[in-house]
Design an enzyme around this catalytic site. Structure first.
Site, mmCIF file in Angstrom:
data_model
loop_
_atom_site.group_PDB
_atom_site.id
_atom_site.type_symbol
_atom_site.label_atom_id
_atom_site.label_comp_id
_atom_site.label_asym_id
_atom_site.label_seq_id
_atom_site.Cartn_x
_atom_site.Cartn_y
_atom_site.Cartn_z
ATOM 1 N N HIS A 163 0.806 -1.228 0.000
ATOM 2 C CA HIS A 163 0.000 0.000 0.000
ATOM 3 C C HIS A 163 0.836 1.275 0.000
ATOM 4 C CE1 HIS A 163 -4.055 -1.766 0.637
ATOM 5 N NE2 HIS A 163 -3.305 -2.806 0.983
ATOM 6 N N ASP A 186 3.232 9.723 -1.175
ATOM 7 C CA ASP A 186 2.089 8.934 -0.713
ATOM 8 C C ASP A 186 1.862 7.779 -1.679
ATOM 9 O OD1 ASP A 186 -0.106 8.306 0.853
ATOM 10 O OD2 ASP A 186 -0.916 10.341 0.826
HETATM 11 P P1 ADQ Z 1 -2.878 6.358 4.659
HETATM 12 O O1 ADQ Z 1 -1.497 6.892 4.757
HETATM 13 O O2 ADQ Z 1 -3.566 6.232 5.945
HETATM 14 O O3 ADQ Z 1 -2.934 4.949 3.918
HETATM 15 P P2 ADQ Z 1 -4.994 7.521 2.828
HETATM 16 O O4 ADQ Z 1 -4.944 6.795 1.560
HETATM 17 O O5 ADQ Z 1 -5.256 8.951 2.596
HETATM 18 O O6 ADQ Z 1 -3.643 7.447 3.691
HETATM 19 O O7 ADQ Z 1 -6.126 6.886 3.710
HETATM 20 C C1 ADQ Z 1 -6.596 7.488 4.843
HETATM 21 C C2 ADQ Z 1 -8.008 6.979 5.166
HETATM 22 O O8 ADQ Z 1 -8.313 7.425 6.458
HETATM 23 C C3 ADQ Z 1 -9.041 7.545 4.221
HETATM 24 O O9 ADQ Z 1 -9.999 6.584 3.900
HETATM 25 C C4 ADQ Z 1 -9.661 8.690 5.029
HETATM 26 O O10 ADQ Z 1 -11.033 8.898 4.794
HETATM 27 C C5 ADQ Z 1 -9.463 8.269 6.443
HETATM 28 N N1 ADQ Z 1 -9.211 9.459 7.270
HETATM 29 C C6 ADQ Z 1 -8.187 10.288 7.178
HETATM 30 N N2 ADQ Z 1 -8.306 11.281 8.074
HETATM 31 C C7 ADQ Z 1 -9.438 11.057 8.755
HETATM 32 C C8 ADQ Z 1 -10.112 11.712 9.828
HETATM 33 N N3 ADQ Z 1 -9.646 12.817 10.435
HETATM 34 N N4 ADQ Z 1 -11.239 11.178 10.259
HETATM 35 C C9 ADQ Z 1 -11.710 10.064 9.693
HETATM 36 N N5 ADQ Z 1 -11.138 9.409 8.695
HETATM 37 C C10 ADQ Z 1 -10.016 9.895 8.233
HETATM 38 C C11 ADQ Z 1 -1.984 4.051 3.295
HETATM 39 C C12 ADQ Z 1 -1.005 4.687 2.310
HETATM 40 C C13 ADQ Z 1 -1.772 5.451 1.260
HETATM 41 C C14 ADQ Z 1 -2.743 4.516 0.547
HETATM 42 C C15 ADQ Z 1 -3.605 3.763 1.570
HETATM 43 C C16 ADQ Z 1 -4.443 2.686 0.879
HETATM 44 O O11 ADQ Z 1 -0.121 5.545 2.984
HETATM 45 O O12 ADQ Z 1 -0.896 6.017 0.312
HETATM 46 O O13 ADQ Z 1 -3.602 5.279 -0.264
HETATM 47 O O14 ADQ Z 1 -2.792 3.125 2.522
HETATM 48 O O15 ADQ Z 1 -3.665 1.820 0.148
#
Ligand code: ADQ
Length: 727
Positions: free
Chosen positions: A165, A372
């Site tokens: 991921h 990311d």
């Molecule tokens: P993350 O680094 O956690 O994931 P991201 O892909 O943006 O980053 O996912 C975050 C998730 O958490 C999203 O579904 C979002 O809605 C939720 N989220 C974020 N902030 C929030 C908040 N304050 N309250 C509630 N929900 C919140 C890792 C990798 C990424 C990759 C994902 C999936 O770092 O690059 O996209 O895995 O593979």
């Protein structure tokens, strides 16, 4: 088709939380579990992961464990000490920063690595204890990169997929990891390895090629007799869930509540885990500069900065939190007025309703990670805007930028560019906003998270099928017995056998691949037989073949058919060949030797060969492509051809090939048994020249005109021994 799915990830989709001394289990918000909810419920599915509490607590809380099991979740227990060295150590202090190009944040420690091996082994024990032969095992993320191999050792036939991921970094970054080979070997236990983008898949294959020396091509490679694929599968979101959210009464009510607090201020929103990879301080600096440059927006715009607490025990995260608190205070103090606070800073996770309410009222989503893997927030924002409005600003170093090209794409390190993007976004016409969003929404709707999971598992089965087809072509068991029997019952048998890569493995220097005593004695046995004619068909020069095999009672073909020697006769060449072209071609090859350390030229009677087996593999491949390109201009006029062998590029007179040489034997007499064995593209000409009843065997993988395959020269030797023994 999936019979039963074993999903393996560091965390379970349920978290065990302690409140007032009591443990509760709660579904984890967001992430894989929510995204895949509808998909993975369509067949039996077991989740294996860490429940988030220590071994000691797990033992105490038997009923919590029973509840997890009733939800089909199998917990892996981790001691408090290992949580420190594994989760807070190798995962989040070593692999995470290194794979996100933050080498200065990386801490290396042998103790960390040992914990990584221990926990991956603990996972392997749990999975192997549950797995049945027809299960599909899908492992997720950087916490478990050794697991595919550990499982492969226990379950050799298992169907194993792995998905990373986070980014897979470029070789120059990855090579810094002290345990880089173990990580690659660990991953290669899977049948399919998935990444968010082609770049990451390319980086991985590049590292496999350079560090393990495996030949990779078309996104696939072989380890032993197993074919492995690496490919890009950009993860999507549960599109319907987000696109319908904005219309739901509860979201609308929440939106109105927030709007009342905001007045008529325009809203810039960012949502991330609080992580140094997300570029939050850089983003705040850009916002501050934007306000200084555009005083007309003062009191007219609010930046809602939503940061979810993350890895709060790791130093860099603790420091980042302090820096952010200071920075937000600074900017609010500098630009704010009584009644207007430019940054609304929330340090917490929000429930789905509040999150989608924010998405649906934000005029601009400012998503600017420094690095990311994908970034799902960017996708969620676009999906939630069913009204088509809103502007996404996204940095090019997020994997999502490759699919969301209609967003305003920026370089997150370029403050000026970010400021310009904000200015552009806040004045963009609704028409343009809707045009951009429509295209992105269509793409996100089609490639949802369900589709992502289906594509990954389909591809995994496809890889398994290819492995099966390869296994069917393998000359083993019954087919081998038939071949040996056919040979022994024949009256006149012809054996056409290549040398390098077929009878012996490749050596760094061509002269080192001399046949040993036992191979010579085997060849003598075969050659001595009256009902059998043995022909060695090689690309080697005739002097070497004469030196090694001149005294054998066998036919010899040198330089891919330039020279032929029949049993009991002298060498002859089949055409009037020239070699004066060498003077023209040699300087070009010499310049390639100068530019490619480790490569060298071999000169044969009627050909020139550029060898690059000892060159750095990646450079060798690149230079070989360039050389072939350059040669193609020269060879047409000189009536020459360019042959690509195994780590060699050979230039020779046109119209010469091993197949043509083989015809000398094939057309001259009647044979009731013909066997041809070879390992590279030059042997394909022999295979193509054979009658349909002949037996043909190609060594190593790859598409071939041969009917069967073997993996290693030692298997050819063993086959020939079975032929010789019965004579
Ligand atoms: P993350 O680094 O956690 O994931 P991201 O892909 O943006 O980053 O996912 C975050 C998730 O958490 C999203 O579904 C979002 O809605 C939720 N989220 C974020 N902030 C929030 C908040 N304050 N309250 C509630 N929900 C919140 C890792 C990798 C990424 C990759 C994902 C999936 O770092 O690059 O996209 O895995 O593979």
């Amino acid at each position: 088709m999936i019979r039963r799915l074993l999903l393996v990830s560091n965390r379970l989709p349920f978290t065990v939380q302690e409140r007032r001394g009591e443990l509760h289990i709660e579904p984890s918000v967001g992430g894989l579990a929510t995204g895949l909810s509808s998909w993975h419920k369509s067949f039996p599915c077991i989740w294996i992961g860490w429940p988030g509490i220590t071994q000691k607590k797990m033992k105490r809380e038997k009923d919590i464990m029973a509840r997890l099991l009733s939800e089909n979740c199998h917990p892996v227990s981790i001691s408090q000490q290992d949580v420190e060295a594994y989760y807070n150590g190798i995962c989040n202090r070593t692999i995470w920063p290194l794979f996100h190009y933050f080498p200065l944040h990386v801490e290396y420690g042998e103790g960390y690595w040992q914990a990584y091996e221990r926990i991956n082994t603990a996972f392997a024990n749990v999975v192997a204890g549950i797995a049945r032969p027809d299960d599909t095992i899908w492992i997720h993320d950087y916490h478990l990169m050794l697991l595919p191999r550990l499982l492969r050792e226990r379950l050799p036939k298992a169907t194993i997929g792995f998905f990373l991921h986070i980014p897979f970094p470029a070789f120059e970054m990855f090579r810094l990891l002290p345990w880089r080979k173990q990580v690659l070997e660990g991953l290669l236990g899977a049948d399919l390895i998935g990444f968010h983008t082609y770049d990451y898949a390319g980086h991985f294959l590049d590292s496999v090629h350079r560090l393990l020396g495996c030949d990779v091509g078309m996104g696939q490679l072989r380890v032993g007799d197993r074919l492995i694929k690496a490919d890009a599968f950009p993860m999507g979101i549960n599109y319907e869930q987000f696109s319908s959210a904005a219309e739901e009464p509860k979201t609308k009510a929440e939106k109105t509540r927030i709007r009342n607090k905001l007045g008529d201020c325009r809203v810039i929103l960012s949502v991330d885990r609080l992580d140094y990879t997300k570029g939050i301080p850089e983003r705040l600096e850009a916002f501050s500069l934007f306000l200084s440059r555009n005083p007309k927006f003062k009191q007219k715009v609010v930046f809602i900065l939503l940061a979810v607490p993350s890895r709060t025990r790791v130093d860099h995260y603790i420091q980042l939190k302090r820096d952010l608190d200071g920075l937000v205070g600074d900017i609010n103090g500098r630009h704010g007025t009584i009644g207007w606070m430019p940054i609304w800073y929330l340090y917490r996770s929000l429930p789905f309703r509040s999150l989608t309410a924010l998405y649906s009222l934000a005029d601009v989503a400012l998503i600017t990670p420094l690095r990311d893997g994908m970034n799902l927030v960017a996708k969620e924002y676009v999906a939630t805007r069913a009204d088509g409005k809103g502007v996404l600003i996204l940095s090019e170093t997020a994997g999502a930028a490759q699919e969301l090209g209609e967003a305003i794409i920026i370089n997150a390190n370029n403050t000026e560019e970010t400021v310009r993007a904000l200015e552009q976004a806040l004045v963009m016409s609704e028409k343009e906003q809707m045009e951009r969003n429509r295209v992105m929404q269509e793409r996100l709707r089609r490639y949802s998270v369900q589709r992502w999971a289906e594509e990954f598992t389909d591809r995994l089965f496809h890889t398994k099928n290819l492995q099966r087809q390869m296994a069917e072509k393998a000359l083993t068991g019954e087919t081998e017995r038939q071949l040996v029997k056919a040979f022994h019952s024949s009256d006149k048998a012809l054996l056409l056998v290549d040398y390098d890569g077929t009878l012996v493995s490749f050596s760094p220097k061509p002269e080192q691949a001399k046949p040993g005593a036992s191979l010579m004695s085997l060849l003598r046995e075969l050659a001595a037989h009256s009902r059998t004619e043995l022909v060695i068909i090689s690309g080697r020069d005739k002097d070497t073949l004469e030196r090694w095999f001149g005294r054998l009672n066998a036919g010899l073909v040198a330089e891919h058919g330039v020279w032929i020697k029949e049993r009991g006769r002298g060498w002859e060449t089949i055409e009037t060949l020239t070699s004066d072209w060498k003077e023209e071609i040699r300087p070009m090859l010499e310049s390639w030797v100068d530019r490619t350390p480790g490569s060298f030229i071999e000169e044969k009677g009627f050909s020139l060969v550029w060898h690059y087996r000892r060159a750095e593999p990646k450079l060798g491949e690149l230079r070989a492509r360039e050389l072939i390109n350059n040669l193609s201009h020269s060879v047409a006029n000189l009536n020459l051809q360019v042959l690509e062998g195994s780590k060699v590029v050979e230039v020779k007179n046109a119209g010469i090939n091993k197949g043509r040489a083989a015809l000398r034997w094939l057309s001259g007499q009647e044979w009731d048994f013909v066997l041809a064995v070879g390992d590279d593209t030059t042997d394909e000409d022999t295979f193509k020249a054979l009658p349909s009843t002949a037996w043909s065997v190609r060594i190593g993988g790859g598409a071939s005109a041969a009917r069967f395959s073997l993996d290693y020269p030692r298997e050819v030797v063993s086959l020939l021994a079975k032929l010789a023994r019965g004579i």
